[in-house]
Write a protein that holds these residues in place. Structure first.
Motif, PDB file in Angstrom:
ATOM      1  N   ALA A   1       0.810  -1.431   0.023  1.00 52.47           N
ATOM      2  CA  ALA A   1      -0.215  -0.012   0.054  1.00 52.47           C
ATOM      3  C   ALA A   1       0.804   1.309  -0.035  1.00 52.47           C
ATOM      4  O   ALA A   1       0.712   2.087  -0.841  1.00 52.47           O
ATOM      5  CB  ALA A   1      -0.726   0.104   1.273  1.00 52.47           C
ATOM      6  N   GLU A   2       1.907   1.286   0.640  1.00 46.56           N
ATOM      7  CA  GLU A   2       2.731   2.427   0.718  1.00 46.56           C
ATOM      8  C   GLU A   2       3.467   2.765  -0.484  1.00 46.56           C
ATOM      9  O   GLU A   2       3.604   3.851  -1.055  1.00 46.56           O
ATOM     10  CB  GLU A   2       3.762   2.200   1.754  1.00 46.56           C
ATOM     11  N   THR A   3       3.771   1.610  -1.239  1.00 44.13           N
ATOM     12  CA  THR A   3       4.520   1.878  -2.465  1.00 44.13           C
ATOM     13  C   THR A   3       3.724   2.368  -3.283  1.00 44.13           C
ATOM     14  O   THR A   3       3.757   3.181  -4.317  1.00 44.13           O
ATOM     15  CB  THR A   3       4.993   0.146  -2.733  1.00 44.13           C
ATOM     16  N   LYS A   4       2.220   1.851  -3.392  1.00 45.39           N
ATOM     17  CA  LYS A   4       1.417   2.140  -4.439  1.00 45.39           C
ATOM     18  C   LYS A   4       1.087   3.795  -4.157  1.00 45.39           C
ATOM     19  O   LYS A   4       0.956   4.629  -5.257  1.00 45.39           O
ATOM     20  CB  LYS A   4      -0.016   1.722  -4.119  1.00 45.39           C
ATOM     21  N   VAL A   5       1.016   4.297  -2.894  1.00 47.82           N
ATOM     22  CA  VAL A   5       0.662   5.787  -2.731  1.00 47.82           C
ATOM     23  C   VAL A   5       2.057   6.432  -3.143  1.00 47.82           C
ATOM     24  O   VAL A   5       1.971   7.558  -3.814  1.00 47.82           O
ATOM     25  CB  VAL A   5       0.862   5.739  -1.100  1.00 47.82           C
ATOM     26  N   VAL A   6       3.424   6.248  -2.909  1.00 45.86           N
ATOM     27  CA  VAL A   6       4.452   6.713  -3.594  1.00 45.86           C
ATOM     28  C   VAL A   6       4.492   6.660  -5.125  1.00 45.86           C
ATOM     29  O   VAL A   6       4.762   7.751  -5.733  1.00 45.86           O
ATOM     30  CB  VAL A   6       5.719   6.049  -3.059  1.00 45.86           C
ATOM     31  N   LEU A   7       3.869   5.710  -5.643  1.00 42.74           N
ATOM     32  CA  LEU A   7       3.851   5.647  -7.324  1.00 42.74           C
ATOM     33  C   LEU A   7       2.737   6.611  -7.740  1.00 42.74           C
ATOM     34  O   LEU A   7       3.033   7.220  -8.645  1.00 42.74           O
ATOM     35  CB  LEU A   7       3.428   4.229  -7.720  1.00 42.74           C
ATOM     36  N   VAL A   8       1.546   6.797  -6.917  1.00 38.35           N
ATOM     37  CA  VAL A   8       0.544   7.744  -7.395  1.00 38.35           C
ATOM     38  C   VAL A   8       1.186   9.090  -7.266  1.00 38.35           C
ATOM     39  O   VAL A   8       0.979   9.888  -8.163  1.00 38.35           O
ATOM     40  CB  VAL A   8      -0.519   7.302  -6.609  1.00 38.35           C
ATOM     41  N   HIS A   9       1.666   9.335  -6.178  1.00 36.53           N
ATOM     42  CA  HIS A   9       2.112  10.643  -6.068  1.00 36.53           C
ATOM     43  C   HIS A   9       3.418  11.185  -6.913  1.00 36.53           C
ATOM     44  O   HIS A   9       3.257  12.109  -7.505  1.00 36.53           O
ATOM     45  CB  HIS A   9       2.713  10.934  -4.592  1.00 36.53           C
ATOM     46  N   ASP A  10       4.200  10.023  -7.220  1.00 35.63           N
ATOM     47  CA  ASP A  10       5.091  10.390  -8.413  1.00 35.63           C
ATOM     48  C   ASP A  10       4.718  10.592  -9.645  1.00 35.63           C
ATOM     49  O   ASP A  10       5.048  11.500 -10.462  1.00 35.63           O
ATOM     50  CB  ASP A  10       6.202   9.252  -8.383  1.00 35.63           C
ATOM     51  N   LEU A  11       3.892   9.850  -9.974  1.00 35.70           N
ATOM     52  CA  LEU A  11       3.154   9.859 -11.450  1.00 35.70           C
ATOM     53  C   LEU A  11       2.372  11.366 -11.499  1.00 35.70           C
ATOM     54  O   LEU A  11       2.442  11.941 -12.652  1.00 35.70           O
ATOM     55  CB  LEU A  11       2.269   8.811 -11.724  1.00 35.70           C
TER      56      LEU A  11
END
Length: 123
Positions: free
Chosen positions: A98-108
């Protein structure tokens, strides 16, 4: 001395055979049980997308398809829920995922100059 060593070794072998016989007698009819350690499933977290007035709906659908592997129909349904309710669940994952997905969304979102917010909460 060598003869004494042989007697000692023979005596040990006899004692071992006797001990093995006693152990085998004790094993008959006995059930051997192993204690298994129960593993707990990791706690799950909801990954949430937050509505804003600037992020394009098509971009949110693309994020849901690429990062959360949603179908076009499911991504559209979640995007509309985010738009109407202000918040939507993009997926439910163990904490590290979940933390990884949050970071990916913010980066994109940042790379595409959108203020899309994503967070997680314990499910």
């Amino acid at each position: 001395m060598a003869a004494g060593e042989t007697k000692y070794q023979l005596r040990t072998i006899r004692e071992e055979k006797s001990a093995m016989a006693v152990t085998e007698k004790n094993r008959e009819g006995a059930v051997v049980t192993e204690k298994r350690q129960k593993t707990r499933k990791p706690p799950m977290y909801n990954v949430l997308l937050h509505n804003d007035d600037y992020t394009a709906m098509d971009f949110v659908v693309m994020v849901l398809e690429r990062i959360f592997h949603k179908s076009a129909e499911e991504a559209t349904r979640i995007m509309l829920n985010v738009h109407e309710q202000g918040l939507g669940v993009a997926g439910i994952y163990p904490r590290d995922v979940a933390e990884t997905k949050v970071v990916l969304v913010h980066d994109l979102a940042r790379r595409n100059e959108y203020p899309l917010r994503c967070s997680l909460e314990k499910g």
